[in-house]
Design a protein around this motif. Sequence first.
Motif, short mmCIF file in Angstrom:
data_model
loop_
_atom_site.label_atom_id
_atom_site.label_comp_id
_atom_site.label_asym_id
_atom_site.label_seq_id
_atom_site.Cartn_x
_atom_site.Cartn_y
_atom_site.Cartn_z
N TYR A 10 17.64 27.16 30.17
CA TYR A 10 17.27 26.64 31.49
C TYR A 10 15.89 25.98 31.46
N ILE A 11 14.89 26.65 30.89
CA ILE A 11 13.54 26.07 30.92
C ILE A 11 13.45 24.85 30.00
N HIS A 12 14.24 24.83 28.92
CA HIS A 12 14.26 23.65 28.07
C HIS A 12 14.82 22.46 28.84
N GLN A 13 15.78 22.70 29.71
CA GLN A 13 16.33 21.63 30.53
C GLN A 13 15.29 21.10 31.52
N GLN A 14 14.27 21.91 31.83
CA GLN A 14 13.17 21.48 32.70
C GLN A 14 12.07 20.77 31.91
N LYS A 66 5.38 18.31 15.80
CA LYS A 66 6.56 18.15 16.65
C LYS A 66 7.00 19.54 17.13
N ARG A 67 7.32 19.60 18.39
CA ARG A 67 7.83 20.85 18.95
C ARG A 67 9.04 20.54 19.82
N GLY A 68 9.91 21.52 19.91
CA GLY A 68 11.10 21.33 20.73
C GLY A 68 11.75 22.67 21.00
N ALA A 69 12.98 22.62 21.46
CA ALA A 69 13.71 23.86 21.74
C ALA A 69 13.80 24.74 20.50
N TYR A 70 13.83 24.12 19.33
CA TYR A 70 13.92 24.87 18.07
C TYR A 70 12.70 25.77 17.85
N THR A 71 11.58 25.46 18.53
CA THR A 71 10.39 26.33 18.44
C THR A 71 10.70 27.69 19.05
N ASP A 72 11.36 27.70 20.20
CA ASP A 72 11.75 28.96 20.83
C ASP A 72 12.94 29.61 20.12
N VAL A 73 13.77 28.80 19.43
CA VAL A 73 14.89 29.38 18.66
C VAL A 73 14.35 30.34 17.62
N TYR A 74 13.30 29.93 16.92
CA TYR A 74 12.70 30.79 15.88
C TYR A 74 12.26 32.12 16.49
N ALA A 75 11.54 32.05 17.61
CA ALA A 75 11.01 33.26 18.22
C ALA A 75 12.13 34.17 18.73
#
Length: 433
Positions: A130-134, A193-202
């Motif tokens: 949801y927050i990535h969509q924002q 570079k940062r993206g949704a994949y940054t939160d995927v790791y965490a």
Amino acid sequence: MIWKPNETIQGGKYLIEEVLGVGGFGVTYRAKDVSLNKFVAIKTANDLIQTQKNFSQQQDKFVQEAFRLAKCRHAHIVEVKDVCREGELWCMVMEYITGGNLEQYTIKKQVLSAEEALLHIRQVGAALTYIHQQGLIHRDVKPSNIMLRTDTAEAVLIDFGLAREFVDGKIQTHTNARTESYAPIEQYQIRAKRGAYTDVYALAATFYFLLTGIQPLPAQFRWQGAKLIPPKKHNPHLSDLLNQGIIQGMILEPEERPQSVQEWLEIISVTELQQSDQKYSRLTELLAVRQWERADEETYDLILKMSRRVKEGWLDYPATQNLSCEVLQIIDRLWLNYSDGRFGFSVQRKIWQELGGKIDYSTECLLGERLGWRVENNWLAHDSLNFSLDAVLGHFPWNGHLPQGKLKELGLVGSYSRWWSCLILSRCQECNI
């Protein structure tokens, strides 16, 4: 300035009770909303930050966090109830969650079962999607930033202090603030570079901790050549496939990781389904190609089989109460995964609870209106449903709302079959789905 117990702020609106915790920037209080007689959590700058020369800039960032979070309305994101100013201090008033955080809970239990850990990971994953969509990334996902609601055991993502806007694939300048063991390598760099994949790791690192009770090796040490110990080494009961799914989410190179939380969750879901028998394979296939009507029929058939009511062709109270939590969890997870979180028992249950969570005709009618099953005081026939992803939130599964011909064949009339919806959702509540 530190607020004391029994001190009031905002003209007596909030009564301070105690300090809940102090972090690098903020201090969080438990307080009471006097007019509503309800507890709230209030976060503001701690006394150390207040004495710093750059306090004004620090507080500006805090206000940005507060308004950013206030815009996020999701079942698994902490709710901001108010953003206000008391003297020179900005305050964020949030819902008060009593169940403790996921780190404390895991330490108490030593490790979580794969089923329980997956449930919470999916809930947080839905919040992150949801927050990535924002256009935001959280940047600080970790067990201590995930709270558990006491009444429902639902996971709730908190602390958006490091959240930032991102443009996927673009090199941006961010602070390199991070939490060791959960931060990916790109958070060690100011420009990256940062993206949704940054939160995927965490999120994958959080899953690692829930299943092992051990914090994974920090990314910087792995970058220097140290090897990540596979979670299965710490927890031999973990399946090889689930073990590999976690490792995939924690790949060092950002471009080689799953690029979205949804993509990673699908890897984990496929992994788990491969471990179980194949009774869900047909439903998986139909959902994967978004054949919602046929998937809905398959869902009902599965529930009949699992409740041993195939011969009767309909459910009764004992049948719904005897439905296995595991069955309902897997069906719910499949619907959530393939509908981008729009359809599933858990979505319906939340709405049902908002309406009072009762098993009666009045609640059925209200539920039907919210889920698009009832329009202008009339229940829609099965073939009048919106079999698309554009349907209203929670529109599916149809919970045994059979086609009119099938109802006549079984001798069922009126809204009798719709009663099953509340019964199944009641069972989902018992199962914490």
